[in-house]
Design an enzyme around this catalytic site. Structure first.
Site, PDB file in Angstrom:
ATOM      1  N   ASP A 241       0.728  -0.993  -0.078  1.00  0.00           N
ATOM      2  CA  ASP A 241      -0.102  -0.087   0.056  1.00  0.00           C
ATOM      3  C   ASP A 241       1.028   1.112   0.155  1.00  0.00           C
ATOM      4  O   ASP A 241       0.728   2.177  -0.740  1.00  0.00           O
ATOM      5  CB  ASP A 241      -0.872   0.055   1.402  1.00  0.00           C
ATOM      6  CG  ASP A 241      -2.117  -0.899   1.113  1.00  0.00           C
ATOM      7  OD1 ASP A 241      -2.296  -1.379   0.101  1.00  0.00           O
ATOM      8  OD2 ASP A 241      -2.771  -1.040   2.001  1.00  0.00           O
ATOM      9  N   ASP A 254       0.095  -0.399   5.813  1.00  0.00           N
ATOM     10  CA  ASP A 254      -0.964  -1.219   5.309  1.00  0.00           C
ATOM     11  C   ASP A 254      -2.276  -0.392   5.762  1.00  0.00           C
ATOM     12  O   ASP A 254      -2.518  -0.209   6.580  1.00  0.00           O
ATOM     13  CB  ASP A 254      -0.929  -2.637   5.695  1.00  0.00           C
ATOM     14  CG  ASP A 254      -1.586  -3.665   4.620  1.00  0.00           C
ATOM     15  OD1 ASP A 254      -1.682  -3.190   3.362  1.00  0.00           O
ATOM     16  OD2 ASP A 254      -2.183  -4.593   5.116  1.00  0.00           O
ATOM     17  N   LYS A 256      -6.458  -0.379   6.114  1.00  0.00           N
ATOM     18  CA  LYS A 256      -7.556  -1.389   6.415  1.00  0.00           C
ATOM     19  C   LYS A 256      -8.757  -0.482   6.800  1.00  0.00           C
ATOM     20  O   LYS A 256      -8.695   0.449   7.210  1.00  0.00           O
ATOM     21  CB  LYS A 256      -7.142  -2.168   7.587  1.00  0.00           C
ATOM     22  CG  LYS A 256      -6.042  -3.175   7.216  1.00  0.00           C
ATOM     23  CD  LYS A 256      -6.081  -4.084   5.984  1.00  0.00           C
ATOM     24  CE  LYS A 256      -4.812  -4.901   5.803  1.00  0.00           C
ATOM     25  NZ  LYS A 256      -4.924  -5.659   4.501  1.00  0.00           N
TER      26      LYS A 256
END
Length: 335
Positions: A241, A254, A256
């Site tokens: 990411d 990352d 989420k």
């Protein structure tokens, strides 16, 4: 003589009783006190367990699943038959260890920060058609407990929404995640090229962007966005990411989304293993001239609630790297 009103517990029923006792014989009898026995399930956080799999689907799944609610499961689906666990278990270690770093390069960054973030697109035509992704490896090496919870959650959702309703729900979850990552990419790119400009976000991602606003204040020196990393020796790849500095520390980040709060790292399930896999691939990918030894998992919420940021230091990354090597071995053996 005094008249004493006593309360007796008879078969779980409170029954008053009047008796005459001399003062000299008045005492508290332990046999008259029969505390109510608590159910072994009275302390179970049922809300947490009932939403477990739904929370799992908002990101990725993990081996850190809690114990089952036996009473609830048996009532709805019948008794669950499980194999007996061995009395003595040893901690698994990878059969073949591979270093997390490429020791020919130093983990700390010496080169100047890039003006624009790197983005290496995924091209399956360049000898990558047979290379599995990190997501695929994790999905195909789920534990029996994880599979059980996923199936249970799916059956419940279908019973509530119907087959078509469940498909539409799944499409919406995927669509929201895609729009969120697209908005993040626009933000990171504009912050690198025009820091004074604030991009406008589509309505479906405004809550998520508000949720991570306090995290973005500590993110800078972005090196990569939505960029492919590949580990040629271990033969896997993934799309990271973001690689940037968080509070001055270079991290694989990352992003989420979740419908339920995830204030603890254990709530993120397989996400730490995923981040370690990405970082290990990046460290061994010659397209990147630096090493990363830290990770960051950011969980954003649609209602705009402050996102949770879970940092992974070098020790945790090494631990989850070993867990990734085990999952990769299981995947290879399945093939």
């Amino acid at each position: 003589m005094f008249i004493l009103n006593r309360v007796l517990f008879v078969g779980g029923i409170i029954a008053p009783q009047t008796a005459s006792l001399p003062v000299m014989h008045f005492f508290a009898c332990p046999c008259l006190i029969s505390p109510k026995r608590n159910s072994p399930y009275s302390s179970v956080d049922s809300e947490r367990y009932s939403s477990l799999v739904k929370a799992v689907m908002s990101s990725r799944v993990s081996s850190q699943t809690p114990e089952t609610l036996q009473a609830e499961d048996e009532h709805i689906y019948g008794p669950v038959v499980k194999a007996q666990m061995p009395t003595h278990t040893e901690r698994r270690v990878p059969k073949t260890t591979h270093p997390f770093f490429d020791y020919e390069r130093t983990p700390e960054i010496e080169e100047p920060e890039p003006e624009t973030p790197v983005r290496i697109p995924l091209n399956r035509g360049q000898g990558r058609s047979s290379v599995p992704s990190v997501t695929r490896v994790l999905q195909q090496t789920l534990s029996p407990e994880q599979i059980f919870y996923l199936e249970r959650w799916k059956r419940r959702m279908i019973s509530e929404l119907g087959e078509e309703g469940f498909k539409e729900y799944s499409r919406n979850i995927f669509r929201q995640g895609k729009h969120f990552h697209s908005a993040l990419e626009d933000y990171m790119t504009s912050a690198a090229t025009a820091p004074s400009e604030t991009p406008e976000y589509p309505p479906e991602v405004q809550g998520y962007m508000e949720s991570i606003s306090h995290i973005l204040e500590d993110v800078g020196a972005v090196r990569a966005i939505e960029s492919t990393v590949q580990h040629e020796t271990l033969n896997y790849l993934g799309i990271v990411d973001c690689v940037a500095r968080y509070r001055g520390v270079l991290c694989v980040i990352d992003w989420k989304t979740s419908e339920k709060p995830k204030p603890f790292l254990s709530n993120t399930y397989d996400n730490p293993v995923q981040v370690a896999a990405y970082a290990g691939a990046l460290n061994n990918d010659k397209n990147y001239k630096y090493q990363v030894e830290n990770g960051l998992i950011v969980v954003a919420y649609k209602d705009g609630s402050p996102a949770h940021a879970h940092q992974l230091n070098s020790e945790l990354m090494s631990e989850y790297w070993r867990a990734w090597l085990l999952r990769l071995e299981d995947f290879t053996e399945q093939k």
